[in-house]
Motif scaffolding. Structure first.
Motif, mmCIF file in Angstrom:
data_model
loop_
_atom_site.group_PDB
_atom_site.id
_atom_site.type_symbol
_atom_site.label_atom_id
_atom_site.label_comp_id
_atom_site.label_asym_id
_atom_site.label_seq_id
_atom_site.Cartn_x
_atom_site.Cartn_y
_atom_site.Cartn_z
ATOM 1 N N THR A 1 -19.906 -5.747 -34.309
ATOM 2 C CA THR A 1 -21.106 -6.545 -34.064
ATOM 3 C C THR A 1 -22.204 -6.096 -35.017
ATOM 4 O O THR A 1 -22.505 -4.901 -35.113
ATOM 5 C CB THR A 1 -21.573 -6.383 -32.605
ATOM 6 N N LEU A 2 -22.777 -7.060 -35.738
ATOM 7 C CA LEU A 2 -23.845 -6.792 -36.702
ATOM 8 C C LEU A 2 -24.961 -7.812 -36.518
ATOM 9 O O LEU A 2 -24.721 -8.919 -36.037
ATOM 10 C CB LEU A 2 -23.309 -6.877 -38.135
ATOM 11 N N ASP A 3 -26.168 -7.450 -36.923
ATOM 12 C CA ASP A 3 -27.314 -8.360 -36.879
ATOM 13 C C ASP A 3 -27.660 -8.823 -38.285
ATOM 14 O O ASP A 3 -27.666 -8.023 -39.221
ATOM 15 C CB ASP A 3 -28.526 -7.670 -36.258
ATOM 16 N N PHE A 4 -27.940 -10.124 -38.422
ATOM 17 C CA PHE A 4 -28.284 -10.733 -39.701
ATOM 18 C C PHE A 4 -29.449 -11.689 -39.519
ATOM 19 O O PHE A 4 -29.617 -12.272 -38.443
ATOM 20 C CB PHE A 4 -27.101 -11.539 -40.264
ATOM 21 N N PRO A 5 -30.210 -11.927 -40.590
ATOM 22 C CA PRO A 5 -31.208 -13.009 -40.544
ATOM 23 C C PRO A 5 -30.489 -14.350 -40.394
ATOM 24 O O PRO A 5 -29.357 -14.524 -40.854
ATOM 25 C CB PRO A 5 -31.910 -12.914 -41.899
ATOM 26 N N ARG A 6 -31.142 -15.300 -39.752
ATOM 27 C CA ARG A 6 -30.549 -16.632 -39.548
ATOM 28 C C ARG A 6 -30.207 -17.332 -40.867
ATOM 29 O O ARG A 6 -29.311 -18.155 -40.922
ATOM 30 C CB ARG A 6 -31.491 -17.525 -38.742
ATOM 31 N N ASP A 7 -30.920 -16.976 -41.939
ATOM 32 C CA ASP A 7 -30.687 -17.643 -43.231
ATOM 33 C C ASP A 7 -29.676 -16.908 -44.114
ATOM 34 O O ASP A 7 -29.599 -17.163 -45.312
ATOM 35 C CB ASP A 7 -32.007 -17.854 -43.970
ATOM 36 N N THR A 8 -28.864 -16.028 -43.538
ATOM 37 C CA THR A 8 -27.833 -15.323 -44.302
ATOM 38 C C THR A 8 -26.760 -16.307 -44.741
ATOM 39 O O THR A 8 -26.234 -17.078 -43.933
ATOM 40 C CB THR A 8 -27.189 -14.207 -43.449
ATOM 41 N N ILE A 9 -26.424 -16.280 -46.018
ATOM 42 C CA ILE A 9 -25.394 -17.156 -46.574
ATOM 43 C C ILE A 9 -24.016 -16.626 -46.177
ATOM 44 O O ILE A 9 -23.744 -15.423 -46.284
ATOM 45 C CB ILE A 9 -25.529 -17.258 -48.106
ATOM 46 N N ILE A 10 -23.162 -17.506 -45.696
ATOM 47 C CA ILE A 10 -21.829 -17.140 -45.206
ATOM 48 C C ILE A 10 -21.063 -16.316 -46.242
ATOM 49 O O ILE A 10 -20.418 -15.324 -45.902
ATOM 50 C CB ILE A 10 -21.022 -18.407 -44.825
ATOM 51 N N ASP A 11 -21.139 -16.681 -47.505
ATOM 52 C CA ASP A 11 -20.393 -16.005 -48.563
ATOM 53 C C ASP A 11 -20.763 -14.526 -48.689
ATOM 54 O O ASP A 11 -19.971 -13.733 -49.176
ATOM 55 C CB ASP A 11 -20.617 -16.735 -49.890
ATOM 56 N N THR A 12 -21.957 -14.128 -48.248
ATOM 57 C CA THR A 12 -22.380 -12.732 -48.381
ATOM 58 C C THR A 12 -21.855 -11.837 -47.258
ATOM 59 O O THR A 12 -21.964 -10.609 -47.351
ATOM 60 C CB THR A 12 -23.919 -12.622 -48.426
ATOM 61 N N LEU A 13 -21.289 -12.409 -46.218
ATOM 62 C CA LEU A 13 -20.817 -11.618 -45.085
ATOM 63 C C LEU A 13 -19.696 -10.649 -45.469
ATOM 64 O O LEU A 13 -19.616 -9.543 -44.944
ATOM 65 C CB LEU A 13 -20.347 -12.534 -43.956
ATOM 66 N N THR A 14 -18.832 -11.067 -46.384
ATOM 67 C CA THR A 14 -17.688 -10.247 -46.777
ATOM 68 C C THR A 14 -18.120 -8.875 -47.284
ATOM 69 O O THR A 14 -17.536 -7.860 -46.911
ATOM 70 C CB THR A 14 -16.839 -10.975 -47.839
ATOM 71 N N GLY A 15 -19.151 -8.832 -48.102
ATOM 72 C CA GLY A 15 -19.641 -7.563 -48.633
ATOM 73 C C GLY A 15 -20.075 -6.609 -47.538
ATOM 74 O O GLY A 15 -19.782 -5.403 -47.585
ATOM 75 N N TYR A 16 -20.753 -7.126 -46.513
ATOM 76 C CA TYR A 16 -21.177 -6.292 -45.383
ATOM 77 C C TYR A 16 -19.971 -5.745 -44.623
ATOM 78 O O TYR A 16 -19.949 -4.587 -44.212
ATOM 79 C CB TYR A 16 -22.064 -7.082 -44.420
ATOM 80 N N LEU A 17 -18.959 -6.587 -44.448
ATOM 81 C CA LEU A 17 -17.774 -6.154 -43.712
ATOM 82 C C LEU A 17 -16.959 -5.141 -44.507
ATOM 83 O O LEU A 17 -16.357 -4.227 -43.922
ATOM 84 C CB LEU A 17 -16.925 -7.366 -43.325
ATOM 85 N N TYR A 18 -16.938 -5.252 -45.836
ATOM 86 C CA TYR A 18 -16.310 -4.232 -46.680
ATOM 87 C C TYR A 18 -17.040 -2.904 -46.517
ATOM 88 O O TYR A 18 -16.427 -1.856 -46.344
ATOM 89 C CB TYR A 18 -16.357 -4.622 -48.160
ATOM 90 N N GLU A 19 -18.382 -2.945 -46.600
ATOM 91 C CA GLU A 19 -19.195 -1.729 -46.488
ATOM 92 C C GLU A 19 -18.953 -1.002 -45.174
ATOM 93 O O GLU A 19 -18.942 0.229 -45.138
ATOM 94 C CB GLU A 19 -20.684 -2.065 -46.589
ATOM 95 N N LYS A 20 -18.770 -1.741 -44.096
ATOM 96 C CA LYS A 20 -18.553 -1.153 -42.773
ATOM 97 C C LYS A 20 -17.107 -0.720 -42.565
ATOM 98 O O LYS A 20 -16.775 -0.110 -41.558
ATOM 99 C CB LYS A 20 -18.946 -2.147 -41.669
ATOM 100 N N GLY A 21 -16.221 -1.036 -43.528
ATOM 101 C CA GLY A 21 -14.814 -0.672 -43.412
ATOM 102 C C GLY A 21 -14.054 -1.510 -42.398
ATOM 103 O O GLY A 21 -12.966 -1.142 -41.965
ATOM 104 N N PHE A 22 -14.613 -2.659 -42.050
ATOM 105 C CA PHE A 22 -13.990 -3.526 -41.050
ATOM 106 C C PHE A 22 -12.788 -4.266 -41.622
ATOM 107 O O PHE A 22 -11.794 -4.483 -40.927
ATOM 108 C CB PHE A 22 -15.020 -4.507 -40.505
ATOM 109 N N ILE A 23 -12.876 -4.686 -42.875
ATOM 110 C CA ILE A 23 -11.771 -5.365 -43.550
ATOM 111 C C ILE A 23 -11.541 -4.708 -44.903
ATOM 112 O O ILE A 23 -12.441 -4.104 -45.479
ATOM 113 C CB ILE A 23 -12.034 -6.882 -43.737
ATOM 114 N N GLU A 24 -10.318 -4.835 -45.398
ATOM 115 C CA GLU A 24 -9.955 -4.296 -46.706
ATOM 116 C C GLU A 24 -10.248 -5.332 -47.787
ATOM 117 O O GLU A 24 -10.014 -6.529 -47.571
ATOM 118 C CB GLU A 24 -8.461 -3.956 -46.735
ATOM 119 N N PRO A 25 -10.750 -4.886 -48.934
ATOM 120 C CA PRO A 25 -10.997 -5.840 -50.028
ATOM 121 C C PRO A 25 -9.711 -6.562 -50.436
ATOM 122 O O PRO A 25 -8.640 -5.964 -50.497
ATOM 123 C CB PRO A 25 -11.508 -4.953 -51.156
ATOM 124 N N GLN A 26 -9.850 -7.844 -50.656
ATOM 125 C CA GLN A 26 -8.759 -8.656 -51.195
ATOM 126 C C GLN A 26 -9.372 -9.744 -52.051
ATOM 127 O O GLN A 26 -10.503 -10.153 -51.824
ATOM 128 C CB GLN A 26 -7.898 -9.262 -50.080
#
Length: 86
Positions: free
Chosen positions: A19-44
């Motif tokens: 669970t993460l908090d984001f501004p309402r205007d966060t672009i969907i395409d930028t979510l992947t970078g946050y999830l990589y940083e948190k180690g939630f998903i592996e880069p592909q």
């Protein structure tokens, strides 16, 4: 209406959730970078896509596009098949 959205991400292959908090205007395409940083998903390459209520999200859309003004919480399933062919 809050300026931020609490987003619950569901892992594409496990039952793990983050669970993460984001501004309402966060672009969907930028979510992947946050999830990589948190180690939630592996880069592909070329990345991941996202499903909200079984709707495939557009990469250039913002979180607010998928959320009523009265809501400040959202669940997103990470979709690990980057290209869909029909």
């Amino acid at each position: 209406m809050s300026c931020t959205v609490t987003v619950h991400f569901l892992h594409p292959t496990t039952s793990e959730q983050i669970t993460l908090d984001f501004p309402r205007d966060t672009i969907i395409d930028t979510l992947t970078g946050y999830l990589y940083e948190k180690g939630f998903i592996e880069p592909q390459k070329p990345g991941y896509r996202y499903l909200i209520q079984d709707h495939l999200c557009g990469n250039n859309h913002v979180l607010a596009d998928y959320l009523p003004d009265t809501s400040d919480e959202l669940t997103i399933k990470v979709f690990n098949i980057p290209t869909i062919m029909t």
